[in-house]
Design an enzyme around this catalytic site. Structure first.
Site, PDB file in Angstrom:
ATOM      1  N   ASP A  97       0.829  -1.195   0.000  1.00  0.00           N
ATOM      2  CA  ASP A  97       0.000   0.000   0.000  1.00  0.00           C
ATOM      3  C   ASP A  97       0.868   1.251   0.000  1.00  0.00           C
ATOM      4  OD1 ASP A  97      -2.726   0.751   0.046  1.00  0.00           O
ATOM      5  OD2 ASP A  97      -3.102  -0.635   1.687  1.00  0.00           O
ATOM      6  N   ASP A 199      -3.435   3.807  -2.615  1.00  0.00           N
ATOM      7  CA  ASP A 199      -4.578   4.210  -1.808  1.00  0.00           C
ATOM      8  C   ASP A 199      -5.160   5.515  -2.334  1.00  0.00           C
ATOM      9  OD1 ASP A 199      -6.096   3.734   0.775  1.00  0.00           O
ATOM     10  OD2 ASP A 199      -5.312   5.737   1.175  1.00  0.00           O
ATOM     11  N   GLU A 264      -6.851   2.247  -5.945  1.00  0.00           N
ATOM     12  CA  GLU A 264      -8.139   2.224  -5.251  1.00  0.00           C
ATOM     13  C   GLU A 264      -8.906   3.491  -5.608  1.00  0.00           C
ATOM     14  OE1 GLU A 264      -9.850   2.407  -0.676  1.00  0.00           O
ATOM     15  OE2 GLU A 264      -8.211   3.687  -1.349  1.00  0.00           O
ATOM     16  N   HIS A 327     -10.138  -4.461   4.005  1.00  0.00           N
ATOM     17  CA  HIS A 327     -10.013  -4.017   5.390  1.00  0.00           C
ATOM     18  C   HIS A 327     -10.930  -2.853   5.743  1.00  0.00           C
ATOM     19  CE1 HIS A 327      -7.557  -1.414   2.945  1.00  0.00           C
ATOM     20  NE2 HIS A 327      -7.559  -0.524   3.921  1.00  0.00           N
ATOM     21  N   ASP A 328     -11.715  -2.371   4.803  1.00  0.00           N
ATOM     22  CA  ASP A 328     -12.564  -1.201   5.031  1.00  0.00           C
ATOM     23  C   ASP A 328     -14.055  -1.518   5.089  1.00  0.00           C
ATOM     24  OD1 ASP A 328     -10.671   0.827   5.281  1.00  0.00           O
ATOM     25  OD2 ASP A 328     -10.504   1.116   3.117  1.00  0.00           O
TER      26      ASP A 328
END
Length: 535
Positions: A97, A199, A264, A327-328
């Protein structure tokens, strides 16, 4: 270049929650290295690591204080090098990331920037004077609640933050910032990294004229942190300048062999698919992108078809990355429970769907166990928006609880200390050592292998078949193989008449006669046939 990423299955590891090797209750790089044999045995091609860089951890590493250092929580550069070497020895790629749109307020760049309006870093962040009445420069909202502007009395100005106030946005209009960011990316590529997960890839640039956003055309239901969704966010993100930066970044990665970048896209719905297409168009931007389009509660054939066809039409030469969890967002088994016969059946159906989609596939750690969302109480929370807005907002901690390895070991084998988030009995029950020959874990391994062994799934093109809800159907066709994939997105049995002869190559809760295909609740089938489509 072999473009390994085009047919890859990528496994997301959340380092805090994978394996603790020191007993401090937080997962680390050495722990991941210890579990590389497990990851390789899944049959995946690549590991995506959530942020590992130096950070005060206000937003679990998405607030970077030093782009060139590993956070001591996770280890050091030697531990990073060991992980890369171990992964490569097992045929695994590794991407990390990269949080480039903003830093921590503890980064040396920001510490210098806020000192005055005329220092060397003064214009490295987005600063603006108050309006005449002292209010923020624009009406932009933060994702984590409140205005996207924080007043700094030292400079007597506001600075922009799309997330926490301790996550100030970098000023990408400053060419020195762009050069510095590119240099940090080069540092990791030189250490053997295989690429980046970028990200908030559409947040790099802001409108220099600081125009306020208009209201959203269709007012959404407003939750505690969803003021953001009440605007058309056209001036604070997805600016046209983003594309040139992506081209600069692609030019850097193209200096290395077989590097991949996946972005993303921080959007939902149709607009997210359009941005995915724009950002992957041609050969000088991102290799691929993903959005939150499939990470929400929608679970119907029209939705999945619109996502995939929207990308096909919007970026005919682009490449998508599809995932159902990360993870969100709440874990998929829990998120789609209303459509499930059982936890196992929806887990297998989701796996069957994902492995049939055209593009690159992403799996979030624990989904291969059929893991469910962890129920937490307020005292157990670590996620900033949940702590601020509880109980209206549950936050993201429920999908971030530790990986479970041994059901009856302390903390399910994750740590010998106190874990940073609790390991609870419903999650421990799905531990790796409980996953037998007919388990969800075995099913994921089987389905990943099947996808890789069948060119129609690995590289074939998609053509949808119109069937009534709740049936999703399409063909995947390569030069030497055609498969028809059909999924029952409900808990109720569905039957479909057949137009041509076929065989069930793989499936769940499926029955086939000469003229009818019957799918039980959450059933699906990959159908093998000749030139005539059976549906």
């Amino acid at each position: 270049m072999n473009e390994w990423w085009r047919s890859a299955v990528i496994y997301q590891v959340y380092p805090r929650s994978y394996q603790d090797s020191t007993g401090d209750g937080v997962g680390d790089l050495a722990g991941i290295t210890r579990r590389l044999d497990y990851i390789a045995a899944l049959g995946v091609d690549c590991i995506w690591l959530s942020p590992i860089f130096a950070s005060p951890q206000a937003d679990m590493g998405y607030d970077v204080s030093d782009y060139l250092a590993v956070d001591p929580l996770f280890g050091d550069l030697a531990a990073f090098d060991d992980l890369i070497a171990g992964a490569h020895a097992r045929g695994l790629k590794v991407i990390v990331d990269q949080v480039l749109s903003h830093t921590s307020d503890q980064h040396d760049w920001f510490k210098q920037s806020r000192v005055s309006r005329d220092n060397d870093k003064a214009d490295w962040y987005v600063w603006a004077d108050p309006l005449p009445d002292g209010s923020p420069p624009t009406n932009w909202h933060s994702h984590f609640g409140g205005p996207a502007w924080e007043f700094d009395p030292q400079r007597g100005q506001y600075y922009l933050h799309n997330f926490l106030a301790s996550q100030p946005d970098l000023n990408f209009h400053n060419p020195d910032v762009v050069d510095a960011i590119l240099a940090t990316c080069k540092f990791w590529l030189d250490r053997g990294l295989d690429g980046f997960r970028l990200d908030t890839v559409n947040y790099y640039f802001h409108d220099q004229d600081l125009r306020s956003n208009p209201p959203a055309q269709a007012q959404p239901q407003v939750m505690a942190t969803d003021l953001y969704g009440m605007q058309q966010n056209i001036y604070n993100k997805t600016r046209p300048e983003n594309l040139h930066f992506l081209e600069r970044l692609r030019a850097l990665t193209d200096q290395y062999d077989d590097i991949m970048m996946v972005g993303e896209v921080g959007e939902m719905g149709r607009r997210s698919i359009e941005i995915m297409g724009e950002y992957t168009q041609g050969t000088d931007r991102l290799h691929m992108a993903y959005s939150f389009a499939m990470l929400g509660p929608d679970f119907n054939a029209e939705h999945f078809r619109n996502c995939i066809e929207g990308f096909q039409s919007g970026a005919p030469d682009g490449h998508p990355y599809w995932s159902f969890s990360n993870h969100d967002v709440p874990r998929q088994v829990t998120r789609w429970a209303d459509h499930a016969v059982s936890e196992d059946s929806i887990a297998r159906l989701a796996c069957g769907m994902l492995m049939s989609f055209e593009g690159t596939i992403g799996i979030y750690q624990g989904e291969e166990l059929g893991q469910t969302e962890t129920e937490l109480v307020f005292e157990e929370l670590t996620d900033p928006p949940a702590i601020r807005y509880w109980p209206a907002v549950k936050g993201r901690d429920g999908c971030r609880t530790p990986m479970v390895w041994e059901k009856d070991a302390p903390n399910a084998g994750f740590t010998t200390g106190k874990p940073w988030l609790p390991v609870k009995a419903p999650q421990a029950a799905k531990a790796v050592d409980q996953q037998g020959a007919d388990s969800i874990l075995a099913y994921y391994k089987k389905m990943i292998a099947y996808r890789k062994d069948n060119p129609a799934l690995a590289r074939g093109k998609t053509t949808f078949i119109s069937l009534p809800e709740p049936l999703l159907a399409f063909t995947r066709a390569s030069d030497d193989q055609t498969l028809t994939c059909i999924f029952n997105l409900s808990a109720t049995e569905q039957s479909v008449p057949l137009k041509a002869s076929t065989e069930v190559a793989l499936g769940q809760a499926v029955a086939l006669t000469d003229d009818t295909l019957t799918l039980g609740g959450n059933g699906f089938a990959y159908l093998s046939h000749g030139d005539d489509t059976p549906l």
